[in-house]
Scaffold this active site. Structure first.
Site, short mmCIF file in Angstrom:
data_model
loop_
_atom_site.label_atom_id
_atom_site.label_comp_id
_atom_site.label_asym_id
_atom_site.label_seq_id
_atom_site.Cartn_x
_atom_site.Cartn_y
_atom_site.Cartn_z
N SER A 123 -9.01 36.88 -6.96
CA SER A 123 -10.42 36.87 -6.57
C SER A 123 -10.55 36.86 -5.06
O SER A 123 -9.57 36.68 -4.33
CB SER A 123 -11.14 35.65 -7.16
OG SER A 123 -10.59 34.45 -6.63
N LEU B 105 -10.81 37.12 -1.15
CA LEU B 105 -10.05 37.84 -0.12
C LEU B 105 -8.77 38.43 -0.68
O LEU B 105 -8.38 39.54 -0.31
CB LEU B 105 -9.72 36.89 1.04
CG LEU B 105 -10.90 36.17 1.71
CD1 LEU B 105 -10.40 35.27 2.84
CD2 LEU B 105 -11.92 37.17 2.23
N ASP C 26 -1.50 34.38 -8.95
CA ASP C 26 -2.62 33.47 -9.02
C ASP C 26 -2.40 32.49 -10.17
O ASP C 26 -1.63 32.77 -11.09
CB ASP C 26 -3.93 34.23 -9.23
CG ASP C 26 -5.15 33.51 -8.68
OD1 ASP C 26 -5.65 33.93 -7.62
OD2 ASP C 26 -5.57 32.52 -9.30
N VAL D 7 1.61 28.11 -5.92
CA VAL D 7 2.33 28.30 -4.66
C VAL D 7 2.89 27.01 -4.09
O VAL D 7 3.83 27.03 -3.30
CB VAL D 7 1.43 28.99 -3.60
CG1 VAL D 7 1.02 30.39 -4.07
CG2 VAL D 7 0.21 28.14 -3.27
N CYS E 275 -3.04 34.43 0.44
CA CYS E 275 -4.48 34.16 0.39
C CYS E 275 -4.81 32.94 -0.47
O CYS E 275 -5.97 32.51 -0.48
CB CYS E 275 -5.23 35.37 -0.15
SG CYS E 275 -5.31 36.77 0.98
N SER F 65 -8.06 29.76 9.05
CA SER F 65 -9.52 29.64 9.04
C SER F 65 -9.98 29.27 10.43
O SER F 65 -9.22 28.66 11.20
CB SER F 65 -9.96 28.54 8.05
OG SER F 65 -11.31 28.19 8.24
N TYR G 247 -8.76 20.20 5.18
CA TYR G 247 -8.77 21.66 5.24
C TYR G 247 -8.36 22.15 6.63
O TYR G 247 -7.52 23.04 6.78
CB TYR G 247 -10.16 22.16 4.89
CG TYR G 247 -10.27 23.66 4.78
CD1 TYR G 247 -9.73 24.34 3.68
CD2 TYR G 247 -10.94 24.40 5.75
CE1 TYR G 247 -9.84 25.71 3.57
CE2 TYR G 247 -11.06 25.77 5.64
CZ TYR G 247 -10.51 26.42 4.55
OH TYR G 247 -10.62 27.79 4.46
N LYS H 52 -5.02 24.39 7.66
CA LYS H 52 -5.15 25.70 8.30
C LYS H 52 -4.59 25.68 9.72
O LYS H 52 -4.04 26.67 10.20
CB LYS H 52 -6.61 26.14 8.30
CG LYS H 52 -7.19 26.35 6.90
CD LYS H 52 -6.40 27.38 6.09
CE LYS H 52 -7.09 27.73 4.78
NZ LYS H 52 -6.37 28.79 4.02
#
Length: 253
Positions: A15, A17, A36, A58, A84, A146, A159, A163
């Site tokens: 889904s 990106l 996924d 992952v 992603c 990000s 988050y 990133k």
């Protein structure tokens, strides 16, 4: 790198990106493994693009090893890996119920940062043994950071840390893998119309778009995929993190 008949792996490819990137890679002739945790969506995207679906966590070593092996069995060792897969948890360090649960912070780091490194280390080992292409390169890895790595908002400590780790490891890994002709890059997207944001009320989407300088709208997944393709195509791009954010700089909250 010319993608025709080259093997590629896209994590989070079911889904958003990842799906957009998987579609663009396949359109260029790549043999794409859509990795996924959502089996149904991964199978749908894989069927659409003529690739294979691979169920993969992952953040788990054995799951990632099995996914890399399944992709290689179907298409050969990958020359392209696009990371992603990722999650986000919006929680304050000190909330109404006290300090943030350590497990919440840990989970985001494991999926976003450790997961990206996990797939990178496993994909580049066989990649390093491939015959070099006419450009001298053997492969390309693109991870997803990000803008929160640079100007994360209140509630984004986990988050942003995950990133920021992806941003920080890009150059040292690019330097290390240069000896094998493997390029390592990262895209740091801003506010994109992914399934998460698409579920917000239109008023909320419009409010987010209003904070973006130009173009004043949410990013499209295909624009992320377009940059990923350019990175793969341009052999002189290496060790770089590119913000894809329409000049957005996020406010504290």
């Amino acid at each position: 790198m010319q993608l025709k008949d080259q093997a590629a792996i896209v994590t989070g490819g079911a889904s958003g990106l990842g799906a957009a990137t998987a579609r663009r890679l396949a359109a260029q002739g790549a043999k794409v493994a859509v990795c996924d945790l959502n089996a149904k969506l991964a199978e749908d995207v894989a069927a659409e693009i003529g690739g294979i679906a691979v169920i993969c966590d992952v953040s788990d070593a054995s799951s990632a090893e099995a996914a890399i092996a399944k992709a290689a069995a179907a298409h050969g060792p990958a020359r392209v890996l696009v990371n992603c897969a990722g999650i986000g948890v919006a929680k304050r360090v000190i909330g109404k119920d006290g300090p943030m649960a350590l497990g919440d912070f840990d989970k985001v780091i494991k999926v976003n940062l450790i997961g990206s490194f996990n797939m990178l280390r496993l994909a580049t080992a066989p990649m390093s043994k491939l015959e070099p292409l006419p450009t001298g390169e053997r492969g390309v890895v693109i991870s997803t950071a990000s803008v929160a790595a640079y100007d994360g908002q209140i509630g984004q400590s986990a988050y942003s840390a995950s990133k920021g780790g992806i941003v920080a490891m890009t150059l040292p890994i690019a330097r290390e893998l240069a000896q094998f002709g493997i390029r390592v890059l990262t895209i740091a997207p801003g506010l994109f119309l992914t399934p998460l944001l698409a579920n917000l009320p239109q008023e909320a989407q419009d409010s987010l778009a209003a904070s973006i300088p130009f173009p004043r709208r949410l990013g499209q997944a295909d624009e992320f995929a377009s940059l990923a393709l350019h990175m793969i195509d341009n052999p002189y791009l290496n060790g770089e993190v590119v913000r894809l954010d329409a000049a957005l700089r996020m406010a504290p909250r």
